[in-house]
Design an enzyme around this catalytic site. Structure first.
Site, PDB file in Angstrom:
ATOM      1  N   GLU A   1      38.069  37.241  51.068  1.00 38.35           N
ATOM      2  CA  GLU A   1      39.362  36.557  51.006  1.00 38.35           C
ATOM      3  C   GLU A   1      40.305  37.332  50.093  1.00 38.35           C
ATOM      4  O   GLU A   1      39.892  38.187  49.328  1.00 38.35           O
ATOM      5  CB  GLU A   1      39.216  35.128  50.490  1.00 38.35           C
ATOM      6  CG  GLU A   1      38.741  35.051  49.062  1.00 38.35           C
ATOM      7  CD  GLU A   1      38.834  33.646  48.491  1.00 38.35           C
ATOM      8  OE1 GLU A   1      39.699  32.866  48.925  1.00 38.35           O
ATOM      9  OE2 GLU A   1      38.034  33.325  47.601  1.00 38.35           O
TER      10      GLU A   1
ATOM     11  N   LYS B   1      43.765  30.535  53.480  1.00 39.76           N
ATOM     12  CA  LYS B   1      42.748  31.104  54.377  1.00 39.76           C
ATOM     13  C   LYS B   1      43.215  31.040  55.832  1.00 39.76           C
ATOM     14  O   LYS B   1      42.865  31.880  56.653  1.00 39.76           O
ATOM     15  CB  LYS B   1      41.433  30.378  54.185  1.00 39.76           C
ATOM     16  CG  LYS B   1      40.847  30.653  52.794  1.00 39.76           C
ATOM     17  CD  LYS B   1      39.670  29.790  52.467  1.00 39.76           C
ATOM     18  CE  LYS B   1      39.034  30.125  51.133  1.00 39.76           C
ATOM     19  NZ  LYS B   1      39.960  30.367  50.023  1.00 39.76           N
TER      20      LYS B   1
ATOM     21  N   ARG C   1      30.991  40.292  41.188  1.00 36.85           N
ATOM     22  CA  ARG C   1      30.305  39.027  40.908  1.00 36.85           C
ATOM     23  C   ARG C   1      28.981  39.038  41.661  1.00 36.85           C
ATOM     24  O   ARG C   1      28.952  39.367  42.848  1.00 36.85           O
ATOM     25  CB  ARG C   1      31.171  37.841  41.347  1.00 36.85           C
ATOM     26  CG  ARG C   1      32.318  37.561  40.375  1.00 36.85           C
ATOM     27  CD  ARG C   1      33.175  36.426  40.853  1.00 36.85           C
ATOM     28  NE  ARG C   1      33.915  36.790  42.034  1.00 36.85           N
ATOM     29  CZ  ARG C   1      34.320  35.905  42.946  1.00 36.85           C
ATOM     30  NH1 ARG C   1      34.018  34.627  42.811  1.00 36.85           N
ATOM     31  NH2 ARG C   1      35.018  36.296  43.990  1.00 36.85           N
TER      32      ARG C   1
HETATM   33  N1  LIG Z   1      39.704  28.416  35.429  1.00 37.99           N
HETATM   34  C1  LIG Z   1      40.602  29.113  36.290  1.00 37.99           C
HETATM   35  C2  LIG Z   1      39.910  29.363  37.618  1.00 37.99           C
HETATM   36  C3  LIG Z   1      40.883  29.900  38.618  1.00 37.99           C
HETATM   37  C4  LIG Z   1      40.178  30.160  39.934  1.00 37.99           C
HETATM   38  O1  LIG Z   1      39.260  29.418  40.332  1.00 37.99           O
HETATM   39  N2  LIG Z   1      40.589  31.250  40.590  1.00 37.99           N
HETATM   40  C5  LIG Z   1      40.006  31.659  41.868  1.00 37.99           C
HETATM   41  C6  LIG Z   1      41.040  32.214  42.782  1.00 37.99           C
HETATM   42  S1  LIG Z   1      42.183  30.951  43.194  1.00 37.99           S
HETATM   43  C7  LIG Z   1      38.947  32.678  41.515  1.00 37.99           C
HETATM   44  O2  LIG Z   1      39.266  33.740  41.012  1.00 37.99           O
HETATM   45  N3  LIG Z   1      37.711  32.301  41.780  1.00 37.99           N
HETATM   46  C8  LIG Z   1      36.600  33.043  41.319  1.00 37.99           C
HETATM   47  C9  LIG Z   1      36.059  32.191  40.191  1.00 37.99           C
HETATM   48  C10 LIG Z   1      34.646  32.527  39.772  1.00 37.99           C
HETATM   49  O3  LIG Z   1      33.947  33.283  40.460  1.00 37.99           O
HETATM   50  O4  LIG Z   1      34.284  32.006  38.725  1.00 37.99           O
HETATM   51  C11 LIG Z   1      41.018  30.420  35.624  1.00 37.99           C
HETATM   52  O5  LIG Z   1      40.145  31.247  35.370  1.00 37.99           O
HETATM   53  O6  LIG Z   1      42.216  30.611  35.431  1.00 37.99           O
HETATM   54 MG   LIG Z   2      39.522  32.202  46.423  1.00 39.53          MG
END
Ligand SMILES: N[C@H](CCC(=O)N[C@@H](CS)C(=O)NCCC(=O)O)C(=O)O
Ligand SMILES: [Mg+2]
Length: 502
Positions: A169, A334, A478
């Site tokens: 994504e 999405k 990740r």
């Molecule tokens: N708590 C908020 C979290 C912000 C958030 O969830 N962002 C999405 C993209 S929208 C994202 O990057 N997901 C990967 C998160 C993971 O793997 O832990 C922040 O950090 O500002």
């Molecule tokens: Mg996302």
């Protein structure tokens, strides 16, 4: 492969069980960068390094860890060593970054496309409907700002069957880890350098990662372009923030490198303390704001009342540069990802054939679920659910449907009738190679079979027709246990990692 050899000699007999065991260890061994014995000595050193370098997150078991800095910190869950990623795939992902930055901007300008593509979705998904109605309001009133700031992260997985790098994504709002992503690369650089003398590891295969500086530079360029030296940058945050140190790393770099003030407010605080002057300037608690950087506002949970929506509208109405603007936010849906993959649609925004081809090359299978043409793919997904992921228009992790649930959810949506299916997209499930990694969580480590997702951060600053910055800012890996479906670090399934170019 010290461990494997030692095990084999210990068992001395060449019985099939010893051979089998060696084979197993051999397989596991060949995937892990060092034997478990080495890992055992390295973990305490890595934990000390993490504590000394702000490689921390809130410890959810401590009440005020999400609100009071410095209280209840725990080390970021991390992979002890970097994970092998083919250098060619990494280079391809880096190459795509500036192309996706441009694509986001172009799509954001096509009002009809955004409205048409989301027309059915908004009937089935209130959150999307709210975003679209705000978008229309802003368009009717006239967009106040030609300066655009995009800070994105494009996530990929390497499909083991084909070797293809496929986009999972494209995140255009609140991308996590532009702070900690840099730190985990530094940790791995430090540990691999230390191991060079006793192993075959090579620290030059841990790519440098300046994402924090890259994002700080982009924020400063938007701030400079706006032209008010006394203005601050506003970071819109959640009241409880597990990941605040990732955000503080970025604010700290902005202040350290450019001397710009960054203030942190929740949407509710913006509503209580914010206003717009006669000439459109956003003022929060007496402080002029020229750039708004959202690290909240991407999920319905961030809007518990109308107050938060009013705060979002206030900022959208102001002349501040939004990151993202409501249109950039919508481009990250999405549903848009799926629409762009339709034959000829991407090419409408990317006239250059070469560029369109390299973008399309990283598209996984993507299907909308509206109308008659979706009949066959829905039937296929019900028959072979494990080959698909069913995705709603949600960010923040934990919202997708996998495995057998794909079949039952689709059956349910069909039975319910109406526009329900329009709120989802179907995506090809990507199966990456499985590695053996040492995952360090809560001070202990375990060897696990894992899969990884590569994130590439992109930064884009533009004023009208003038592109001021368009670059890849850095990266993130990740890594999660291979049997888990969801992959978020925040949601506890994954750990922060970095690539080891192989
Ligand atoms: N708590 C908020 C979290 C912000 C958030 O969830 N962002 C999405 C993209 S929208 C994202 O990057 N997901 C990967 C998160 C993971 O793997 O832990 C922040 O950090 O500002
Ligand atoms: Mg996302």
């Amino acid at each position: 492969s010290g461990l494997a050899t030692r095990r084999a000699t210990e068992s001395s007999s060449s019985s099939s069980s010893a051979l089998k065991e060696m084979e197993e260890v051999q397989f596991a061994e060949s995937e892990a960068l060092v034997p478990a014995g080495v890992a055992n000595d390295l973990v305490p050193e890595a934990l000390v390094w993490a504590a000394l370098h702000g490689f921390v997150v809130g410890d959810r078991s401590v009440a005020s860890s999400g609100t009071t800095p410095g209280v209840g910190m725990a080390h970021v869950p991390f992979s002890l060593l970097p994970t092998p990623i083919p250098a060619t795939a990494f280079a391809q992902a880096v190459e795509l970054s500036s192309l996706f930055n441009d694509l986001i901007d172009r799509v954001s300008l096509d009002v009809d496309f955004l409205k048409q593509a989301l027309a059915r979705t908004q009937k089935a998904d209130d959150f999307t409907a709210r975003l679209l109605s705000m978008y229309s309001t802003i368009l009717d009133e006239g967009v106040k700002q030609d300066i655009r700031l995009g800070l994105s992260r494009s996530d990929y997985m390497l499909d083991v069957a084909t070797g293809d790098l496929l986009q999972v994504e494209l995140n255009t709002i609140s991308c996590s880890y532009p702070g900690l992503g840099s730190v985990v690369s530094d940790l791995h650089k430090y540990l691999v350098t230390e191991l060079e003398s006793s192993t075959k590891l090579d620290s030059s295969r841990v790519p440098e990662n300046k994402v924090t500086e890259g994002f700080a530079k982009a924020l400063s360029l938007a701030w400079k372009e706006y032209g008010n030296k006394s203005a601050a940058i506003l970071m819109v945050v959640q009241g409880e923030e597990w990941n605040m140190y990732d955000q503080h790393w970025l604010s700290y770099r902005v202040k350290e490198l450019y001397g710009i003030r960054v203030i942190r407010k929740t949407l509710a605080q913006v509503h209580a303390q914010g206003s717009i002057t006669a000439d459109g300037m956003l003022v929060i608690d007496g402080q002029a704001v020229s750039v708004v950087y959202y690290r909240s506002g991407y999920t319905p949970a961030d809007y518990p009342s109308e107050v938060e929506w009013e705060a979002r509208l206030l900022m959208e109405r102001s002349s501040a540069v939004k990151c993202p603007s409501i249109s950039y936010h919508l481009v990250g849906a999405k549903k848009i990802q799926q629409e762009l993959a339709l034959p000829g649609v991407l090419e409408r925004f990317v006239p250059d054939k070469q560029v369109a081809a390299s973008l399309r090359k990283c598209f996984a299978g993507l299907w909308g679920l509206e109308g008659a043409e979706s009949e066959s793919i829905i039937q296929t997904a019900i028959k072979e659910p494990h080959r698909f992921v069913l995705k709603p228009q949600r960010e923040g992790g934990g919202n997708n449907t996998y495995g057998d649930d794909v079949a039952s959810k689709l059956t349910e949506l069909i039975a319910a009738g109406g526009d329900g299916l329009a709120a989802y997209i179907l995506m090809q499930r990507i199966f990456p190679a499985v590695h053996t990694s040492y995952l360090v969580r809560r001070g202990a480590y375990s060897a696990e079979k894992t899969v990884s997702e590569l994130g590439i951060f992109g930064a884009y600053v533009r004023n009208g027709d003038r592109v001021i910055l368009n670059e890849q800012s850095g990266h993130l890996l990740r890594t999660k246990v291979s049997h888990s479906n969801e992959g978020g670090v925040a949601s506890g399934y994954a750990v922060l990692d970095s690539p080891y170019l192989s």
